[in-house]
Design a protein around this motif. Sequence first.
Motif, mmCIF file in Angstrom:
data_model
loop_
_atom_site.group_PDB
_atom_site.id
_atom_site.type_symbol
_atom_site.label_atom_id
_atom_site.label_comp_id
_atom_site.label_asym_id
_atom_site.label_seq_id
_atom_site.Cartn_x
_atom_site.Cartn_y
_atom_site.Cartn_z
ATOM 1 N N VAL A 4 47.031 49.881 39.360
ATOM 2 C CA VAL A 4 46.040 49.117 40.125
ATOM 3 C C VAL A 4 44.668 49.262 39.471
ATOM 4 C CG1 VAL A 4 44.864 48.900 42.337
ATOM 5 C CG2 VAL A 4 47.327 49.293 42.284
ATOM 6 N N GLN A 5 44.321 50.468 39.110
ATOM 7 C CA GLN A 5 43.021 50.697 38.483
ATOM 8 C C GLN A 5 42.895 49.935 37.161
ATOM 9 O OE1 GLN A 5 42.790 54.962 38.234
ATOM 10 N NE2 GLN A 5 43.010 55.241 40.443
ATOM 11 N N ALA A 6 43.991 49.912 36.391
ATOM 12 C CA ALA A 6 43.967 49.186 35.121
ATOM 13 C C ALA A 6 43.794 47.692 35.343
ATOM 14 C CB ALA A 6 45.248 49.467 34.340
ATOM 15 N N GLN A 7 44.441 47.151 36.369
ATOM 16 C CA GLN A 7 44.311 45.728 36.681
ATOM 17 C C GLN A 7 42.873 45.393 37.090
ATOM 18 O OE1 GLN A 7 46.474 42.979 36.874
ATOM 19 N NE2 GLN A 7 47.994 44.136 35.702
ATOM 20 N N LEU A 8 42.251 46.304 37.801
ATOM 21 C CA LEU A 8 40.859 46.065 38.211
ATOM 22 C C LEU A 8 39.946 45.945 36.998
ATOM 23 C CD1 LEU A 8 40.419 48.557 41.198
ATOM 24 C CD2 LEU A 8 40.813 46.111 41.306
ATOM 25 N N VAL A 9 40.081 46.865 36.084
ATOM 26 C CA VAL A 9 39.236 46.852 34.896
ATOM 27 C C VAL A 9 39.487 45.586 34.077
ATOM 28 C CG1 VAL A 9 38.755 48.008 32.705
ATOM 29 C CG2 VAL A 9 39.068 49.362 34.799
ATOM 30 N N ALA A 10 40.772 45.182 33.994
ATOM 31 C CA ALA A 10 41.125 44.041 33.155
ATOM 32 C C ALA A 10 40.719 42.710 33.766
ATOM 33 C CB ALA A 10 42.635 44.048 32.886
ATOM 34 N N ARG B 153 39.202 42.172 37.409
ATOM 35 C CA ARG B 153 38.171 42.062 38.433
ATOM 36 C C ARG B 153 37.369 43.362 38.516
ATOM 37 N NH1 ARG B 153 38.040 37.359 38.294
ATOM 38 N NH2 ARG B 153 38.210 35.855 39.983
ATOM 39 N N PRO B 154 36.489 43.603 37.541
ATOM 40 C CA PRO B 154 35.684 44.824 37.599
ATOM 41 C C PRO B 154 34.725 44.849 38.784
ATOM 42 C CG PRO B 154 34.930 43.377 35.838
ATOM 43 C CD PRO B 154 36.207 42.803 36.340
ATOM 44 N N GLU B 155 34.550 43.714 39.474
ATOM 45 C CA GLU B 155 33.677 43.689 40.657
ATOM 46 C C GLU B 155 34.285 44.484 41.815
ATOM 47 O OE1 GLU B 155 35.260 41.081 39.362
ATOM 48 O OE2 GLU B 155 33.936 39.376 38.984
ATOM 49 N N LEU B 156 35.589 44.678 41.787
ATOM 50 C CA LEU B 156 36.270 45.401 42.854
ATOM 51 C C LEU B 156 36.111 46.905 42.653
ATOM 52 C CD1 LEU B 156 39.577 43.333 42.914
ATOM 53 C CD2 LEU B 156 37.749 43.233 44.613
ATOM 54 N N MET B 157 36.122 47.614 43.774
ATOM 55 C CA MET B 157 36.072 49.074 43.735
ATOM 56 C C MET B 157 37.433 49.637 44.120
ATOM 57 S SD MET B 157 32.356 49.702 45.527
ATOM 58 C CE MET B 157 32.785 48.769 46.993
ATOM 59 N N LEU C 1 44.893 33.401 40.716
ATOM 60 C CA LEU C 1 43.467 33.682 40.511
ATOM 61 C C LEU C 1 42.632 32.407 40.575
ATOM 62 C CD1 LEU C 1 43.206 36.493 37.785
ATOM 63 C CD2 LEU C 1 42.349 36.558 40.151
ATOM 64 N N GLU C 2 43.219 31.278 40.152
ATOM 65 C CA GLU C 2 42.506 30.004 40.263
ATOM 66 C C GLU C 2 42.376 29.585 41.719
ATOM 67 O OE1 GLU C 2 43.432 27.507 36.290
ATOM 68 O OE2 GLU C 2 45.215 28.157 37.391
ATOM 69 N N VAL C 3 43.410 29.890 42.529
ATOM 70 C CA VAL C 3 43.307 29.626 43.968
ATOM 71 C C VAL C 3 42.161 30.448 44.551
ATOM 72 C CG1 VAL C 3 44.482 29.805 46.196
ATOM 73 C CG2 VAL C 3 45.770 29.083 44.176
ATOM 74 N N ALA C 4 42.120 31.720 44.204
ATOM 75 C CA ALA C 4 41.034 32.579 44.699
ATOM 76 C C ALA C 4 39.670 32.038 44.288
ATOM 77 C CB ALA C 4 41.226 34.002 44.173
ATOM 78 N N ASP C 5 39.537 31.649 43.034
ATOM 79 C CA ASP C 5 38.251 31.144 42.554
ATOM 80 C C ASP C 5 37.848 29.843 43.249
ATOM 81 O OD1 ASP C 5 38.033 33.285 40.861
ATOM 82 O OD2 ASP C 5 38.765 32.226 39.090
ATOM 83 N N ALA C 6 38.842 29.003 43.586
ATOM 84 C CA ALA C 6 38.531 27.719 44.229
ATOM 85 C C ALA C 6 38.009 27.891 45.649
ATOM 86 C CB ALA C 6 39.777 26.825 44.233
ATOM 87 N N ALA D 136 48.972 42.189 43.295
ATOM 88 C CA ALA D 136 48.805 41.608 44.630
ATOM 89 C C ALA D 136 47.520 42.085 45.283
ATOM 90 C CB ALA D 136 50.014 41.953 45.495
ATOM 91 N N ALA D 137 47.236 43.397 45.175
ATOM 92 C CA ALA D 137 46.008 43.921 45.765
ATOM 93 C C ALA D 137 44.776 43.356 45.065
ATOM 94 C CB ALA D 137 46.015 45.443 45.684
ATOM 95 N N VAL D 138 44.858 43.173 43.760
ATOM 96 C CA VAL D 138 43.735 42.617 43.007
ATOM 97 C C VAL D 138 43.488 41.168 43.420
ATOM 98 C CG1 VAL D 138 42.870 42.081 40.706
ATOM 99 C CG2 VAL D 138 44.160 44.188 41.089
ATOM 100 N N LEU D 139 44.552 40.406 43.597
ATOM 101 C CA LEU D 139 44.397 39.008 44.026
ATOM 102 C C LEU D 139 43.765 38.928 45.415
ATOM 103 C CD1 LEU D 139 47.810 37.577 42.791
ATOM 104 C CD2 LEU D 139 45.545 36.920 41.949
ATOM 105 N N ALA D 140 44.228 39.783 46.333
ATOM 106 C CA ALA D 140 43.634 39.789 47.673
ATOM 107 C C ALA D 140 42.157 40.150 47.595
ATOM 108 C CB ALA D 140 44.383 40.770 48.569
ATOM 109 N N GLY D 141 41.831 41.118 46.743
ATOM 110 C CA GLY D 141 40.436 41.501 46.584
ATOM 111 C C GLY D 141 39.587 40.405 45.979
ATOM 112 N N ALA D 142 40.135 39.722 44.963
ATOM 113 C CA ALA D 142 39.393 38.628 44.334
ATOM 114 C C ALA D 142 39.117 37.511 45.338
ATOM 115 C CB ALA D 142 40.184 38.082 43.145
ATOM 116 N N ALA D 143 40.119 37.187 46.159
ATOM 117 C CA ALA D 143 39.928 36.136 47.168
ATOM 118 C C ALA D 143 38.908 36.561 48.214
ATOM 119 C CB ALA D 143 41.256 35.799 47.826
#
Length: 497
Positions: free
Chosen positions: A280-286, A288-292, A471-476, A255-262
């Motif tokens: 959470v850290q593992a999800q970021l690497v997998a 959205r590595p752009e997130l901190m 993630l497709e919603v975020a990308d759109a 959920a946090a990764v999706l919010a960050g991607a959007a």
Amino acid sequence: MVLAPAALWTRARSAAADRHSIDRLQVPSPVLMERAALCCAREALALGGGRPVWSLCGPGNNGGDGVALARILHGWGVPARVFLLVAPRPGSELAQQVALARRLGVAIADGLPEETGEAVIVDAMLGTGATPPLRAPFEAAVAWANAQAGPRLAVDIPTGIDADTGAAPGLAFRADCTVTFQRSKPGLHVTPGRAFAGRVVVADIGLVAEDRVEQAGLIDPREVATWLAGLKAGGHKGERGHVGIVGGSAGTPGAAVLAGAAALRAGAGLVTIASDDREVQAQLVAHRPELMVQPRGERPVPGAGALVVGPGLTRAEDRAGLAALWTDDPRPAIWDASALGEIAAPVAAGRARILTPHPAEAARLLSARTGEAWTAGWVQADRVAAARALAAVTGAVAVLKGEGTLVAEGARLAVCVSGGPALATAGSGDCLAGAIGALLARGLPAWEAACAGVHVHGVAGDRLTVGAVALEVADAIAGVLAAPPADHPRFPRGALG
């Protein structure tokens, strides 16, 4: 036709405008009725494509509009008939319209048609002044009309829909097109009413409201496009805002990764997730590595200009300290999901807060804050009242998610026209929170950020199909922001009566 005004008139405001126009401005009531009927006749003609038109007429001025519509179409050579469901009151405007139509040769009968056919069915039964549920003979008339094969047109509002709330506690006329007068009505755009309204046309018939201050309206795509055009593109990432996300528990790190991607897709230059969780850290690497990511600490993401609080915070220990964050942190913030349960008091003046609950979360928050036993069903039965109550008890901008998302703050209310079934997917709400967070960080005030974020998120969903993932919603979202449309297919069109 051009886009109609965004303002929405309630039942009371519509009635007051009628009185002011007729009594104070001396606009003759028959002139208003003729203008209304003329626009309805045009739409019935376009809808029918040469079919006969059968007008089901109730006892008031809505019925008078229906009779006048049939008379106008008769004059244009269209086979139009009137069916009076209730006898006109002697001397009423309806009675005058019936007498005129009869003199001109319009076929008029009492009760429902005995035959069936592919005629255009016109609902001129009750209008905005009536409150559902329906009684005889209108309940039977709506059931009959909905069973017919031809297209259906509603005059002012589909019978059975509450003009103020969109509630449909019983049967309701299912229109392909609704012609409403001077301003659209909340019930045509709020769930469930919007599903019965079809295409909405707003006819300018010359009504004037004495008080020109509008408190309810649709989120206007033209206005959103203007707000977004005013945002700086930014010469470097620091100029586009920094969003901090307080979210993500073991088991729900996405959920946090999706919010960050959007938030990134909505233009934020920097996004940092405050979490101590390794998932959470593992999800970021997998994904959205752009997130901190950084540890939560007492003041999460101190460098962020706006916060998103709550996505994926399912464990009680991960919600520790959120009550103080709500009251004490001066930064604008979106509160979502489990964090909503940590709101203990209305936010202090000057603290920009936006809530983004779905109906079940709204019910829990309202129950906790009001002492009443709110349920998701109660929220959905009167979404307008629920959104206003959320704003009142929290002091925040309340975004009540769902089909026809509502935004409320104080006396203001806005209804979203964008969004489709593709948004009914896990994580879509996290994307909404992230997008609003980015708009806050980029400089929009809370009300504008909430309305623009809701609309952009909805348009992103419109561009996807059922089966799209979050993630497709975020990308759109990025594509919508690149060229914000100043129109939307569900925004009402205007017409001259």
